[in-house]
Write an enzyme that holds these catalytic residues in place. Structure first.
Site, short mmCIF file in Angstrom:
data_model
loop_
_atom_site.label_atom_id
_atom_site.label_comp_id
_atom_site.label_asym_id
_atom_site.label_seq_id
_atom_site.Cartn_x
_atom_site.Cartn_y
_atom_site.Cartn_z
N ARG A 162 9.16 7.42 2.70
CA ARG A 162 8.62 8.76 2.84
C ARG A 162 9.54 9.57 3.75
NH1 ARG A 162 4.97 8.82 5.85
NH2 ARG A 162 4.63 6.63 6.29
N TYR A 217 10.92 8.14 -4.92
CA TYR A 217 10.36 7.01 -4.18
C TYR A 217 8.84 7.14 -4.01
CZ TYR A 217 8.58 4.17 -0.52
OH TYR A 217 7.76 3.32 0.16
N LYS A 242 -0.62 9.37 -0.94
CA LYS A 242 -0.66 10.03 0.37
C LYS A 242 -0.88 11.54 0.22
CE LYS A 242 -0.54 6.27 2.31
NZ LYS A 242 0.36 5.36 2.94
N HIS A 280 -6.54 6.68 6.51
CA HIS A 280 -5.48 5.70 6.20
C HIS A 280 -6.00 4.32 6.60
CE1 HIS A 280 -0.90 4.62 6.77
NE2 HIS A 280 -1.35 4.25 5.59
N SER A 285 1.64 2.93 8.99
CA SER A 285 2.37 2.38 7.86
C SER A 285 3.12 1.11 8.26
CB SER A 285 3.37 3.43 7.36
OG SER A 285 2.66 4.60 7.01
N CYS A 334 2.01 -1.72 9.26
CA CYS A 334 1.48 -2.37 10.47
C CYS A 334 0.34 -3.33 10.17
CB CYS A 334 1.06 -1.33 11.49
SG CYS A 334 2.47 -0.51 12.26
N GLY A 335 0.15 -3.73 8.91
CA GLY A 335 -0.73 -4.85 8.66
C GLY A 335 -2.02 -4.61 7.90
N THR A 338 -2.48 -4.23 4.47
CA THR A 338 -2.57 -5.08 3.28
C THR A 338 -2.83 -6.53 3.69
OG1 THR A 338 -1.00 -3.62 2.17
CG2 THR A 338 -1.36 -5.77 1.16
N ASN A 339 -2.18 -6.93 4.78
CA ASN A 339 -2.34 -8.32 5.23
C ASN A 339 -3.75 -8.61 5.72
OD1 ASN A 339 0.29 -10.14 5.39
ND2 ASN A 339 0.86 -7.99 5.48
N ASP A 362 -5.28 0.50 1.75
CA ASP A 362 -4.48 1.60 2.32
C ASP A 362 -5.28 2.87 2.61
OD1 ASP A 362 -1.82 2.43 3.15
OD2 ASP A 362 -1.79 3.75 1.40
N ASN A 366 11.91 -1.54 3.29
CA ASN A 366 10.69 -0.89 2.78
C ASN A 366 10.55 -1.12 1.28
OD1 ASN A 366 8.33 0.71 3.05
ND2 ASN A 366 9.43 2.50 2.24
N ARG A 392 8.90 -2.56 -2.05
CA ARG A 392 7.45 -2.60 -2.30
C ARG A 392 7.14 -3.20 -3.66
NH1 ARG A 392 3.83 0.26 1.55
NH2 ARG A 392 5.27 0.88 3.19
P1 GTP Z 1 1.52 0.53 4.40
O1 GTP Z 1 1.42 0.07 2.99
O2 GTP Z 1 2.90 1.04 4.74
O3 GTP Z 1 0.48 1.52 4.80
O4 GTP Z 1 1.45 -0.77 5.35
P2 GTP Z 1 0.32 -1.84 5.74
O5 GTP Z 1 -0.41 -1.36 6.94
O6 GTP Z 1 -0.49 -2.24 4.56
O7 GTP Z 1 1.25 -3.04 6.25
P3 GTP Z 1 1.40 -4.55 5.69
O8 GTP Z 1 0.11 -5.30 5.71
O9 GTP Z 1 2.12 -4.48 4.40
O10 GTP Z 1 2.34 -5.19 6.81
C1 GTP Z 1 3.62 -4.71 7.08
C2 GTP Z 1 4.44 -5.69 7.85
O11 GTP Z 1 3.75 -6.16 9.01
C3 GTP Z 1 4.81 -6.93 7.02
O12 GTP Z 1 6.16 -7.18 7.22
C4 GTP Z 1 3.96 -8.01 7.59
O13 GTP Z 1 4.58 -9.26 7.48
C5 GTP Z 1 3.74 -7.59 9.04
N1 GTP Z 1 2.41 -8.04 9.53
C6 GTP Z 1 1.21 -7.83 8.94
N2 GTP Z 1 0.20 -8.41 9.63
C7 GTP Z 1 0.77 -8.99 10.70
C8 GTP Z 1 0.25 -9.74 11.80
O14 GTP Z 1 -0.96 -9.99 11.94
N3 GTP Z 1 1.16 -10.18 12.73
C9 GTP Z 1 2.49 -9.93 12.62
N4 GTP Z 1 3.29 -10.38 13.56
N5 GTP Z 1 3.02 -9.22 11.59
C10 GTP Z 1 2.17 -8.76 10.64
C1 SPV Z 2 2.74 4.16 3.88
O1 SPV Z 2 3.89 4.55 4.19
O2 SPV Z 2 1.75 4.25 4.68
C2 SPV Z 2 2.49 3.57 2.55
C3 SPV Z 2 3.56 3.59 1.58
O3 SPV Z 2 1.39 3.12 2.30
S1 SPV Z 2 3.79 5.16 0.82
O4 SPV Z 2 2.97 5.20 -0.38
O5 SPV Z 2 5.19 5.26 0.51
O6 SPV Z 2 3.35 6.19 1.72
MN MN Z 3 -0.06 3.43 3.96
#
Ligand code: GTP
Ligand code: SPV
Ligand code: MN
Length: 616
Positions: free
Chosen positions: A83, A211, A220, A240, A262, A264-265, A267-268, A291, A388, A390
């Protein structure tokens, strides 16, 4: 209809007699002058045809169809991988409506600028018309959009990320409203790249990018920037946030939403697999969304949330079968990978962190052969996949997708969690004293920047409620909206803050994160019960007693040979008043210099309390 009658060929007319829809498509075509206009139905045959076309033009690379059926790889231009916040604008008549931390442009100027850039740019090309819904078609939450684009990549992604098809046109009906989205790749010129939002006209224009977050206009641009503006005016919230469901040992289900910046975790956390000890007790996590959450007050005085999306646009690097099994499983079918590496041995994909071994024969994300012997973890320029990179995967692929995913009413929230990447200061978890204090905690969020947005990575910046790049109006008014919503919720969720990213003096993560975050979720749930578990009251809110975070069968090494101990837990739970006094000054500085005005009195009061608590 003027221009549409002149195009060389038009496939379908979307079966709509909505004059506004036809006018928008006609005007877009008149501007960009495509040779062909194709209405997207989202049907299987049409998608298959577009994939073939995408492979022919080079936009897509077909992957191993036995190992990854219906999966494709796409590479963006090397200067178009994230972005672009500095080229993203909120175009309201009054500058003050966009507020001090959004870029603003006069709408008339913005339209003229974009029209100039896009004029004639689809000559010799096809313009696709995508009718899509954010939310379950026909539900009270649903809002509709039409995106026109000259990118097959955008069409195929939108068909995964949103609900696309003729039923959307039916739902819009003859008179209904929709969000207009115009996207043209133009020349992918970064100097002429603009992501423009016109919240007063329900319009989005995106030029010179290809992108994800810049061009999948339902995500977004619509579901956060335009929707947050609509939510402010209509009394609901667009955030968000992930949404997850927890099945407890007694069989009850609770739902939690969490806002992390973004990459920062979200999806995880949204699809985590609890540690074995928790699974044996009967805990299970299900994913409603990863998200974006649209949130309304229910008749019962609780907050109810839906995920308006239909897929995951997830971060690839770091995703593997241990860190996020469910996300990886979601990518095994019908997925588009963007800017990952191509493993030419078997035409599958690879990224840093997928496997510990480095595959010998990869094409990197820029399309060049990759030399694994040169790979250096600390030098991003040696990566095979873009940091980044995806995957775009259908939500239904997720093994733990919630049965409530398609719910028209959404799910009731027991808790809201804020969080960010903070190497120091912010403890593993703390609970706000009440709703208004929770809003303060959200407003005070800071996090280290990530590769999700163009620019420097690892710089601490304020990101209130993880919405800094996404609030479609004045951030002070956005805080006020949160305060006002609190007055309408008789049964509000409790608000927490978490930090999975505390590091030691060598930069190692002190908390294991990922599945082990379940240990924190359990404490959060226990704080949401009618008779909450006891907690320590500190200067910043309620913090767990170290004994109340279950460490059973936790096997984490902070560094090789250095096992995580209870003393480490105590360290990351501690609230250092001196540091927090500085934090309070920094929040005050941010309020005064960045947001400047319109900050609710309730938040100033919380800031004063924090300052006082840190002195006591
Ligand atoms: P957007 O799609 O950009 O909004 O991101 P998101 O908030 O869904 O982030 P995502 O869960 O994809 O995590 C992004 C990065 O953070 C990845 O590289 C993960 O490996 C890392 N990560 C996620 N959860 C943790 C955690 O609990 N601990 C650590 N150390 N890293 C984490
Ligand atoms: C973010 O950046 O918070 C995302 C990926 O979830 S994007 O759709 O590119 O904004
Ligand atoms: Mn996001």
């Amino acid at each position: 209809m003027n221009f549409l009658n002149k195009v060389k060929s038009a496939v379908g007319m979307g079966g709509t007699s909505n004059a506004k829809v036809r006018e928008f498509v006609d005007e877009s075509a008149e501007l960009a002058q495509p040779d062909r206009v194709v209405w997207i139905t989202g049907e299987k045959d049409q998608i298959e045809e577009l994939r073939k076309e995408g492979c022919k033009t080079g936009e897509l690379i077909k992957l191993n169809q036995e190992k990854l059926p219906d999966c494709y790889l796409h590479r963006t231009a090397v200067n178009d991988v994230a972005r672009v916040e500095d080229r993203t604008y909120i175009c309201t008549k009054e500058k003050d409506a966009a507020g001090p931390i959004n870029n603003w442009m006069d709408p008339k100027m913005a339209y003229e600028l974009c029209h100039e850039i896009a004029r004639g740019k689809m000559k010799g090309r096809t313009m696709y018309v995508i009718p899509y819904s954010m939310g379950v078609v026909g539900s009270d939450f649903a809002k509709y959009g039409i995106e026109v684009t000259d990118s097959i990549y955008v069409v195929l992604n939108m068909c995964i990320m949103t609900r696309v098809g003729d039923d959307v046109l039916e739902a819009i009906g003859d008179e209904g409203d929709f969000i207009k989205g115009f996207h043209a790749k133009c020349d992918i010129d970064p100097e002429k790249r603009y992501i423009m939002h016109f919240p007063e006209d329900n319009t989005i224009i995106s030029v010179n990018s290809g992108y994800g977050g810049n061009v999948l206009l339902g995500k977004k641009c619509f579901a956060l920037r335009i929707a947050s503006y609509l939510g402010k005016n209509e009394g609901w919230m667009a955030e968000h946030m992930l949404i997850l469901g927890i099945t407890c040992p007694d069989g009850t289900k609770k739902y939690i939403a969490a806002a992390f910046p973004s990459a920062c975790g979200k999806t995880n956390l949204a699809m985590l697999i609890p540690p074995e000890h928790y699974r044996k007790l009967g805990y299970k996590i299900e994913c409603v969304g990863d998200d974006i959450a649209w949130i309304r007050v229910g008749k019962d005085g609780r907050l109810w949330a839906v995920n308006p999306e239909n897929g995951y646009f997830g971060v690839a690097p770091g995703t593997n079968e241990h860190s996020n099994f469910n996300a990886l499983a979601s990518t095994k079918q019908g997925t588009i990978f963007t800017n990952v590496a191509l493993n030419t041995d078997d035409m599958t994909v690879w990224w840093e962190g997928l496997t510990p071994n480095l595959p010998p024969h990869c094409i990197d994300w820029t399309g060049k052969p990759w030399d694994p012997s040169k790979y250096n973890k600390k030098d991003k320029s040696t990566c095979a996949a873009n940091p980044n990179s995806r995957f775009t995967a259908p939500a239904k692929n997720c093994p733990v997708v919630s049965p409530e995913f398609d719910s028209k009413t959404g799910v009731p929230l027991s808790a809201i969690i804020f969080g960010g990447r903070r190497a120091s200061t912010t403890p593993l978890v703390y609970e706000a004293r009440d709703w208004n204090h929770g809003v303060f905690v959200g407003s005070a969020m800071s996090s280290e920047t990530t590769a999700a947005a163009a620019g420097a990575v690892g710089v601490l910046r304020h990101d209130p409620m993880a919405m800094k790049p996404f609030a479609g109006y004045h951030m002070g008014d956005y805080f006020q909206h949160w305060i006002d919503m609190g007055k309408k919720i008789s049964n509000p969720p409790k608000i927490f803050n978490v930090n999975w990213f505390r590091t030691d003096e060598d930069g190692n993560f002190m908390w294991p994160g990922f599945g082990d975050n379940m240990r924190v979720l359990e404490w959060i749930l226990k704080r949401c019960e009618a008779k909450p578990i006891e907690a320590e009251e500190t200067a910043i809110g309620f913090v767990p007693k170290a004994d109340d975070i279950d460490l059973e069968d936790m096997n984490y090494e902070i560094a090789p040979g250095r096992k995580f101990t209870k003393a480490d837990l105590e360290t990351i739970l501690a609230v250092d008043k001196d540091r927090w006094a500085k934090e309070a000054d920094e929040i005050e500085n941010y309020y005064n210099t960045a947001i400047q005005s319109r900050i609710p009195k309730e938040l100033w009061d919380c800031l004063e309390t924090l300052k006082k608590n840190c002195k006591d």
